[in-house]
Design an enzyme around this catalytic site. Structure first.
Site, PDB file in Angstrom:
ATOM      1  N   LYS A   2      -6.856  -0.757 -10.481  1.00  0.00           N
ATOM      2  CA  LYS A   2      -7.597  -1.439  -9.391  1.00  0.00           C
ATOM      3  C   LYS A   2      -8.860  -0.655  -9.070  1.00  0.00           C
ATOM      4  CE  LYS A   2      -7.074  -2.816  -4.527  1.00  0.00           C
ATOM      5  NZ  LYS A   2      -7.834  -1.870  -3.723  1.00  0.00           N
TER       6      LYS A   2
ATOM      7  N   SER B 187       0.834  -1.210   0.000  1.00  0.00           N
ATOM      8  CA  SER B 187       0.000   0.000   0.000  1.00  0.00           C
ATOM      9  C   SER B 187       0.867   1.256   0.000  1.00  0.00           C
ATOM     10  CB  SER B 187      -0.906   0.011   1.236  1.00  0.00           C
ATOM     11  OG  SER B 187      -1.526   1.269   1.381  1.00  0.00           O
TER      12      SER B 187
ATOM     13  N   HIS C 288     -13.062  -2.037  -3.457  1.00  0.00           N
ATOM     14  CA  HIS C 288     -12.292  -1.558  -2.307  1.00  0.00           C
ATOM     15  C   HIS C 288     -12.805  -2.204  -1.021  1.00  0.00           C
ATOM     16  CE1 HIS C 288      -9.392   1.989  -1.854  1.00  0.00           C
ATOM     17  NE2 HIS C 288      -9.487   1.573  -0.613  1.00  0.00           N
TER      18      HIS C 288
ATOM     19  N   THR D  84      -4.905   2.689  -8.006  1.00  0.00           N
ATOM     20  CA  THR D  84      -6.269   2.586  -7.476  1.00  0.00           C
ATOM     21  C   THR D  84      -7.122   3.693  -8.073  1.00  0.00           C
ATOM     22  OG1 THR D  84      -5.429   1.578  -5.475  1.00  0.00           O
ATOM     23  CG2 THR D  84      -7.628   2.524  -5.343  1.00  0.00           C
TER      24      THR D  84
ATOM     25  N   TYR E  21      -1.984   5.846  -5.301  1.00  0.00           N
ATOM     26  CA  TYR E  21      -3.040   6.827  -5.567  1.00  0.00           C
ATOM     27  C   TYR E  21      -2.350   7.957  -6.315  1.00  0.00           C
ATOM     28  CZ  TYR E  21      -6.071   4.646  -1.993  1.00  0.00           C
ATOM     29  OH  TYR E  21      -6.851   3.782  -1.276  1.00  0.00           O
TER      30      TYR E  21
HETATM   31  C1  LIG Z   1      -8.014  -1.812   6.247  1.00  0.00           C
HETATM   32  C2  LIG Z   1      -7.982  -1.697   4.762  1.00  0.00           C
HETATM   33  C3  LIG Z   1      -7.084  -0.821   4.166  1.00  0.00           C
HETATM   34  C4  LIG Z   1      -7.035  -0.721   2.776  1.00  0.00           C
HETATM   35  N1  LIG Z   1      -6.112   0.097   2.225  1.00  0.00           N
HETATM   36  C5  LIG Z   1      -6.045   0.173   0.879  1.00  0.00           C
HETATM   37  C6  LIG Z   1      -5.041   0.978   0.270  1.00  0.00           C
HETATM   38  O1  LIG Z   1      -4.223   1.588   0.948  1.00  0.00           O
HETATM   39  N2  LIG Z   1      -5.033   1.046  -1.080  1.00  0.00           N
HETATM   40  C7  LIG Z   1      -5.940   0.361  -1.857  1.00  0.00           C
HETATM   41  O2  LIG Z   1      -5.898   0.444  -3.075  1.00  0.00           O
HETATM   42  N3  LIG Z   1      -6.866  -0.442  -1.300  1.00  0.00           N
HETATM   43  C8  LIG Z   1      -6.933  -0.540   0.044  1.00  0.00           C
HETATM   44  N4  LIG Z   1      -7.863  -1.363   0.598  1.00  0.00           N
HETATM   45  C9  LIG Z   1      -8.723  -2.201  -0.261  1.00  0.00           C
HETATM   46  C10 LIG Z   1      -8.086  -3.573  -0.494  1.00  0.00           C
HETATM   47  O3  LIG Z   1      -6.970  -3.455  -1.335  1.00  0.00           O
HETATM   48  C11 LIG Z   1      -9.045  -4.580  -1.144  1.00  0.00           C
HETATM   49  O4  LIG Z   1      -9.614  -4.001  -2.286  1.00  0.00           O
HETATM   50  C12 LIG Z   1     -10.159  -5.073  -0.211  1.00  0.00           C
HETATM   51  O5  LIG Z   1      -9.722  -5.139   1.123  1.00  0.00           O
HETATM   52  C13 LIG Z   1     -10.612  -6.457  -0.663  1.00  0.00           C
HETATM   53  O6  LIG Z   1     -11.652  -6.914   0.105  1.00  0.00           O
HETATM   54  P1  LIG Z   1     -11.499  -7.932   1.350  1.00  0.00           P
HETATM   55  O7  LIG Z   1     -10.978  -7.133   2.491  1.00  0.00           O
HETATM   56  O8  LIG Z   1     -12.901  -8.391   1.554  1.00  0.00           O
HETATM   57  O9  LIG Z   1     -10.558  -9.060   0.938  1.00  0.00           O
HETATM   58  C14 LIG Z   1      -7.934  -1.479   1.983  1.00  0.00           C
HETATM   59  C15 LIG Z   1      -8.824  -2.352   2.590  1.00  0.00           C
HETATM   60  C16 LIG Z   1      -8.865  -2.469   3.965  1.00  0.00           C
HETATM   61  C17 LIG Z   1      -9.831  -3.455   4.578  1.00  0.00           C
HETATM   62  C1  LIG Z   2      -7.533   5.727   3.330  1.00  0.00           C
HETATM   63  C2  LIG Z   2      -6.297   5.080   2.822  1.00  0.00           C
HETATM   64  C3  LIG Z   2      -5.114   5.597   3.588  1.00  0.00           C
HETATM   65  C4  LIG Z   2      -6.322   3.583   2.913  1.00  0.00           C
HETATM   66  C5  LIG Z   2      -7.460   2.957   2.197  1.00  0.00           C
HETATM   67  O1  LIG Z   2      -7.508   2.910   1.011  1.00  0.00           O
HETATM   68  C6  LIG Z   2      -8.527   2.351   2.953  1.00  0.00           C
HETATM   69  O2  LIG Z   2      -8.564   2.487   4.182  1.00  0.00           O
HETATM   70  O3  LIG Z   2      -9.395   1.730   2.333  1.00  0.00           O
END
Ligand SMILES: Cc1cc2nc3c(=O)[nH]c(=O)nc-3n(C[C@H](O)[C@H](O)[C@H](O)COP(=O)(O)O)c2cc1C
Ligand SMILES: CC(C)CC(=O)C(=O)O
Length: 345
Positions: free
Chosen positions: A220, A104, A244, A154, A128
């Site tokens: 993504k 990330s 997401h 993303t 991002y």
């Molecule tokens: C706590 C958390 C933080 C995330 N941070 C990012 C991130 O920094 N960048 C991003 O593109 N997606 C982020 N995502 C989305 C994940 O990459 C992913 O799309 C998603 O968690 C998939 O679903 P799942 O948690 O049900 O496996 C985040 C998701 C969670 C739960």
């Molecule tokens: C807000 C970002 C720092 C991380 C993210 O993509 C998320 O928390 O889903």
């Protein structure tokens, strides 16, 4: 812990409830968050009989990078909220499992330090795109120099999703001492507030990024066929069907429900999917409907919070075992044997 859901139960006991809510929560009424798992559960697998192989082939090659199974680690922010060594523990476990970690941009360990922690690890970098292009380019250069093999851009975040749990809990920033290390400039620490989620990011930025880097670009957050067609025309190398994890626009469809139409429109580009994958059977359903691989987000965080590096290893090995079991039960010798006939919609 025997299942990914059992890791979540242990993680929930160990985490500060405010941090648990940040990791677990979704946007709005969390309709999409629930739909991701519910839609996967609703699909039925249709096994073949009297065929298969003594050993199953689970390995895949994605944009030239081999992975020992079709399950990648999705980019998730702030691993040091879950375990003291955060992304360092995650990357050691991912390298041991021989799969790909999508780092990330909001990691709490710098991409250089993640790469140094496990020199064998296969890393992609999630970005991002920032309106400040010079800043964006500097981050891309850091990811390249650290050995990341693809950029995962993303595109589902023109603004941050309405995460009402975080609002209620007053969780808007990292605690003192934790920083977004990939945003650090010189001696000034990186703050999550610096990440601009900008509605001005457009296809022109993707064209700009293609000029700036040789790395393959993966988009993504694709949910619609026409966007998959535009992406193919824009020269990207792959797509991730993602909402997401239900954290951006609530009430968008479950990813598994739009996967086939995106695959059909993607002109042969590799299409990955994430969202709600909790079982080996979920992985098979996504592969059968055309995904080249899937990624898991929250389960990795639960493993990390429950047992650090060992917990992430446990999560990855359990899902690998379940994929292998589901394949043998379906009469498949390889993940490549799956096609749409294995799923009843
Ligand atoms: C706590 C958390 C933080 C995330 N941070 C990012 C991130 O920094 N960048 C991003 O593109 N997606 C982020 N995502 C989305 C994940 O990459 C992913 O799309 C998603 O968690 C998939 O679903 P799942 O948690 O049900 O496996 C985040 C998701 C969670 C739960
Ligand atoms: C807000 C970002 C720092 C991380 C993210 O993509 C998320 O928390 O889903």
């Amino acid at each position: 812990m025997r299942t990914l859901r059992e890791y979540e139960a242990v993680a929930r006991e160990r985490l500060d409830p405010v941090h648990y809510d940040y990791f677990a929560g979704g946007a709005g009424d969390e309709v999409t968050l629930r739909a991701n798992e519910a839609s996967l559960a609703r699909l039925a697998l249709l096994p073949r009989i009297l065929r298969g192989g003594a050993r199953r082939e689970l390995g895949v090659t994605l944009l030239g990078t081999g992975a020992s199974m079709p399950v990648l680690v999705a980019p998730t922010a702030f691993h040091r909220l879950a375990a003291p060594d955060g992304e360092r523990a995650t990357v050691r476990a991912v390298a041991a499992a021989d799969t790909i970690m999508i780092v990330s941009m909001a990691a709490t360990v710098a991409v250089e330090d993640i790469a140094a922690e496990a020199p064998d690890a296969k890393l992609w970098f999630q970005l991002y795109v920032q309106p400040d292009l010079a800043f964006t380019e500097a981050i891309v250069r850091r990811a390249e120099a650290a050995g990341c093999r693809a950029l995962v851009v993303t595109v589902d975040s023109p603004a941050l999703g309405r995460r009402e749990r975080d609002g209620r809990n007053g969780f808007h920033d990292l605690p003192d001492g934790l920083y977004c290390e990939n945003l650090r400039i010189g001696d000034s620490p990186g703050h999550v507030r610096q990440i601009a989620m900008s509605p001005e990011i457009s296809w022109e930025h993707i064209a700009w990024l293609r000029d700036v880097t040789e790395l393959p670009i993966v988009l993504k957050g694709v949910l619609r066929a026409e966007d998959a067609r535009l992406a193919a025309g824009a020269g990207v190398a792959g797509l991730i069907v993602s909402n997401h994890g239900g954290r951006q626009l609530d009430t968008v469809p479950a990813t598994i429900d739009v996967l086939p139409e995106v695959v059909d429109a993607a002109g042969g580009l590799p299409v990955l999917m994430d969202g709600g994958i909790r079982r080996g059977t979920d992985v098979l359903k996504a592969l059968a409907l055309g995904a080249s691989a899937v990624a898991i987000g929250r389960p990795v965080v639960w493993g990390l919070a429950a047992e650090g590096e060992q917990g992430v290893k446990g999560v990855l090995e359990r899902i690998r075992d379940e994929v292998d079991d589901a394949l043998v039960q379906c009469g498949c010798a390889s993940v490549r044997d799956l096609d749409r006939t294995y799923v009843r919609c």
